[in-house]
Every structure is written in C-alpha cells, then in structure tokens.
Design a protein around this motif. Structure first.
Motif, PDB file in Angstrom:
ATOM      1  N   ALA A 142       0.815  -1.214   0.000  1.00 45.07           N
ATOM      2  CA  ALA A 142       0.000   0.000   0.000  1.00 45.07           C
ATOM      3  C   ALA A 142       0.852   1.269   0.000  1.00 45.07           C
ATOM      4  N   GLU A 143       2.122   1.108   0.232  1.00 45.06           N
ATOM      5  CA  GLU A 143       3.001   2.274   0.352  1.00 45.06           C
ATOM      6  C   GLU A 143       3.146   2.986  -1.001  1.00 45.06           C
ATOM      7  N   PRO A 144       3.022   4.328  -1.048  1.00 44.24           N
ATOM      8  CA  PRO A 144       3.187   4.979  -2.345  1.00 44.24           C
ATOM      9  C   PRO A 144       4.644   4.991  -2.774  1.00 44.24           C
ATOM     10  N   LEU A 145       4.870   4.604  -4.014  1.00 41.94           N
ATOM     11  CA  LEU A 145       6.205   4.743  -4.593  1.00 41.94           C
ATOM     12  C   LEU A 145       6.338   6.145  -5.146  1.00 41.94           C
ATOM     13  N   LEU A 146       5.318   6.494  -5.940  1.00 44.45           N
ATOM     14  CA  LEU A 146       5.347   7.754  -6.688  1.00 44.45           C
ATOM     15  C   LEU A 146       4.130   8.578  -6.319  1.00 44.45           C
ATOM     16  N   GLU A 147       4.348   9.851  -6.016  1.00 46.47           N
ATOM     17  CA  GLU A 147       3.235  10.748  -5.709  1.00 46.47           C
ATOM     18  C   GLU A 147       3.483  12.088  -6.377  1.00 46.47           C
ATOM     19  N   ILE A 148       2.598  12.422  -7.307  1.00 46.44           N
ATOM     20  CA  ILE A 148       2.734  13.680  -8.044  1.00 46.44           C
ATOM     21  C   ILE A 148       1.619  14.606  -7.597  1.00 46.44           C
ATOM     22  N   ASN A 149       1.981  15.849  -7.289  1.00 47.17           N
ATOM     23  CA  ASN A 149       0.970  16.813  -6.854  1.00 47.17           C
ATOM     24  C   ASN A 149       1.147  18.160  -7.540  1.00 47.17           C
ATOM     25  N   GLY A 150       0.053  18.655  -8.116  1.00 50.14           N
ATOM     26  CA  GLY A 150       0.032  20.008  -8.681  1.00 50.14           C
ATOM     27  C   GLY A 150       1.068  20.248  -9.755  1.00 50.14           C
ATOM     28  N   LEU A 151       1.376  19.189 -10.510  1.00 54.01           N
ATOM     29  CA  LEU A 151       2.483  19.284 -11.476  1.00 54.01           C
ATOM     30  C   LEU A 151       2.080  20.074 -12.727  1.00 54.01           C
ATOM     31  N   ALA A 152       2.966  20.979 -13.133  1.00 53.36           N
ATOM     32  CA  ALA A 152       2.822  21.671 -14.412  1.00 53.36           C
ATOM     33  C   ALA A 152       4.119  21.494 -15.176  1.00 53.36           C
ATOM     34  N   SER A 153       4.000  21.309 -16.495  1.00 57.99           N
ATOM     35  CA  SER A 153       5.198  21.075 -17.295  1.00 57.99           C
ATOM     36  C   SER A 153       4.894  21.338 -18.764  1.00 57.99           C
ATOM     37  N   GLY A 154       5.938  21.443 -19.544  1.00 56.74           N
ATOM     38  CA  GLY A 154       5.767  21.649 -20.974  1.00 56.74           C
ATOM     39  C   GLY A 154       7.124  21.791 -21.629  1.00 56.74           C
ATOM     40  N   ARG A 185      -1.100  20.769 -16.608  1.00 52.07           N
ATOM     41  CA  ARG A 185      -1.366  21.621 -15.451  1.00 52.07           C
ATOM     42  C   ARG A 185      -2.107  20.853 -14.356  1.00 52.07           C
ATOM     43  N   ALA A 186      -1.727  21.186 -13.121  1.00 55.02           N
ATOM     44  CA  ALA A 186      -2.383  20.651 -11.916  1.00 55.02           C
ATOM     45  C   ALA A 186      -2.535  19.128 -11.948  1.00 55.02           C
ATOM     46  N   SER A 204       7.421  23.155 -14.170  1.00 58.29           N
ATOM     47  CA  SER A 204       7.366  24.575 -13.806  1.00 58.29           C
ATOM     48  C   SER A 204       6.625  24.774 -12.493  1.00 58.29           C
ATOM     49  N   ALA A 205       5.922  23.752 -12.013  1.00 60.80           N
ATOM     50  CA  ALA A 205       5.263  23.832 -10.703  1.00 60.80           C
ATOM     51  C   ALA A 205       4.989  22.420 -10.218  1.00 60.80           C
ATOM     52  N   GLY A 206       4.779  22.289  -8.917  1.00 55.78           N
ATOM     53  CA  GLY A 206       4.354  21.016  -8.339  1.00 55.78           C
ATOM     54  C   GLY A 206       5.502  20.152  -7.871  1.00 55.78           C
ATOM     55  N   SER A 207       5.130  18.997  -7.322  1.00 53.95           N
ATOM     56  CA  SER A 207       6.150  18.102  -6.774  1.00 53.95           C
ATOM     57  C   SER A 207       6.011  16.701  -7.367  1.00 53.95           C
ATOM     58  N   ILE A 208       7.153  16.025  -7.449  1.00 54.82           N
ATOM     59  CA  ILE A 208       7.202  14.611  -7.856  1.00 54.82           C
ATOM     60  C   ILE A 208       7.940  13.892  -6.741  1.00 54.82           C
ATOM     61  N   CYS A 209       7.192  13.178  -5.910  1.00 57.41           N
ATOM     62  CA  CYS A 209       7.835  12.460  -4.805  1.00 57.41           C
ATOM     63  C   CYS A 209       8.048  11.020  -5.207  1.00 57.41           C
ATOM     64  N   TRP A 210       9.288  10.582  -5.107  1.00 60.87           N
ATOM     65  CA  TRP A 210       9.657   9.204  -5.422  1.00 60.87           C
ATOM     66  C   TRP A 210      10.270   8.610  -4.168  1.00 60.87           C
ATOM     67  N   LEU A 211       9.624   7.571  -3.606  1.00 66.26           N
ATOM     68  CA  LEU A 211      10.095   6.967  -2.357  1.00 66.26           C
ATOM     69  C   LEU A 211      10.293   8.039  -1.289  1.00 66.26           C
TER      70      LEU A 211
END
Ligand SMILES: Nc1ncnc2c1ncn2[C@@H]1O[C@H](COP(=O)(O)OP(=O)(O)O)[C@@H](O)[C@H]1O
Ligand SMILES: [Mg+2]
Length: 239
Positions: free
Chosen positions: A4-16, A24-25, A60-67
C-alpha cells in the motif's frame, strides 16, 4: 515493501516545452506492486508527463515524490538509478549496436558482476534475445525490438516500470504476448505505469486508471468506475 506504500506521488504538477505549457495541476500516484493505466487521446500529454517524471523535462510547478523524496528537477540518470525507469514511446533502441550491447547499456551504472547477473536474468526471461545476442538490434522484428526495449529497462532494476504505448505497431499476436509479459511482471511484484491504446486489455490488468485530457486530469478511479461512465466509455473504448 508494503504494497500500500506509495512509490510515486505527483501533486500540482505543471510542465511543458520551454514557454509552451502542456500539463497543469496533475495529481497521480502509484503504489508498490500496482498497475496503473494512464489513458487519453493522442496529444493529451501522456508522453509529456512521462518525460517530466523521468527528468527529461523540468516541471514549472508542483512536486514529484519518489520513495518520499522530491525528484522534480533531478537528472534523468539519477532518477533511473533510483529505480524509476521508462520504456519510451517508439522504443529507442540502438539499431547498429548488438542486442547484448543494447541490454548492457540499460545497466551501465551497475558494477560488472551486477550487470552480468542482470543480463543472465533477462536472457532467461527473453530466450529469443539470448539467441540473437550478437545480432544488430535493428535486424530484429518489431515485436522483438519492443521486448528488447523492455528487457533493457529491466536491466536497470526498476521499482516502477513506465511503459509508453508499448504495443504500437505490433501484430495482434505480439500484443497478446506483451500483455502476458506485463501481467507476469506484475505478478512478480513490479509496479507498472501503463500508457496504452488497448484500453480494455489495460483496464483488465490495472487496479486504478487516470485519464488525461488536454493536459489536465479528467478522471481518476478504478477501472469499474471508469467503465460505469457512459461518456468515458464512449470516448476511450468506443462502446
Ligand atoms: N518537443 C515538443 N515541443 C513542443 N511541443 C510538444 C513536443 N512534444 C509534444 N508536444 C506537444 O505536447 C502535447 C502533448 O503531447 P504528448 O505528450 O506527446 O501527448 P500524448 O503522449 O498523450 O499523445 C501535444 O500538443 C504536442 O504537440
Ligand atoms: Mg505519447
């Protein structure tokens, strides 16, 4: 590791791409051992999201959490080394290098002993690649090249394998072989983020799905929830 543990958690990500904003988001997570389907029509931004996760594009915004660690802006090499490995759209094997050298490149950061052990393990899983080890990769059939691309990613010892449209251009029989492989990797505990146009087959394996539309998340939930929406079913399954 707890499933159940998250490996990857992306929040509010913006990119291009430079000044061109595409995503966006974006919010998305993958837990250990889970298959997550990422759906969306052509141009929705699926590959852009994967390129951002893998450090090929800078958000350009947001987080990418890995482990548990924010990897937004980290180098693509360090992201692969941490176990987040993609098989890119279009395979990107080196056609003039031998099958074996293509495989070894997947593991180039490991020591010699680990590299040889990884090579033996993938050749056991893909005997045809072993038979063709010294052949130039460009002489393989399309299906064999896709297997090579996946085998090369496995050489990097992924914790999460990201597959970007792996069935593109494959014969129906190869598509079945590919889905059997995905299912086998999943049973062995590997987490997989799967981008596929074969939506029904993907949803049969996935525990959760996301739908991207024009750079934003239009849906996230279980396959059953997705199939219960007439609008999404019509758009993505044509039924
Ligand atoms: N290198 C690039 N430079 C500028 N725009 C791009 C580039 N690659 C893709 N795009 C644009 O980003 C959008 C999303 O593309 P992409 O992520 O490839 O979609 P998908 O993988 O869902 O088909 C599209 O509008 C596409 O034209
Ligand atoms: Mg794409």
């Amino acid at each position: 590791m707890n499933r159940a543990e998250p490996l990857l958690e992306i929040n509010g990500l913006a990119s291009g791409y430079g000044p061109i904003g595409i995503l966006r988001a974006i919010t998305l997570s993958v837990r250990a051992g889970e298959i997550v389907a990422l759906l969306g029509s052509n141009g929705a931004g699926k590959s852009t999201l994967i390129r951002t996760l893998c450090g090929l594009l800078t958000p350009s915004a947001g987080s990418i959490c890995w482990l548990g660690r924010d990897i937004a802006g980290a180098s693509s090499q360090s992201i692969v080394a941490a176990g987040l490995v993609q098989v890119p759209e279009g395979r990107r094997i080196f056609p003039n290098l031998s099958v074996q050298d293509n495989l070894l490149l997947g593991s180039y950061r490991r020591g010699r002993a680990a590299r040889q052990a990884n090579l033996a393990a993938v050749i056991e899983r893909f005997p045809r690649l072993g038979e063709r080890a010294r052949q130039a990769a460009g002489t393989l059939s399309g299906g064999e090249q896709q297997m090579l691309a996946i085998a090369r990613a496995l050489m990097a010892e992924p914790r999460l394998l990201i597959l970007d449209e792996p069935s593109l251009g494959l014969s129906p029989k190869m598509v079945d072989t590919l889905f059997e492989l995905i299912s086998q990797l999943h049973r062995q505990g590997l987490a997989i983020l799967l981008v596929e146009q074969h939506v029904a087959q993907s949803l049969a394996l996935a525990s959760r799905a996301y739908v991207l539309e024009n750079g934003a998340m239009a849906f996230s939930g279980t396959p059953a929830q997705l199939l219960a929406s007439d609008q999404l079913r019509r758009a993505y399954l044509g039924v």
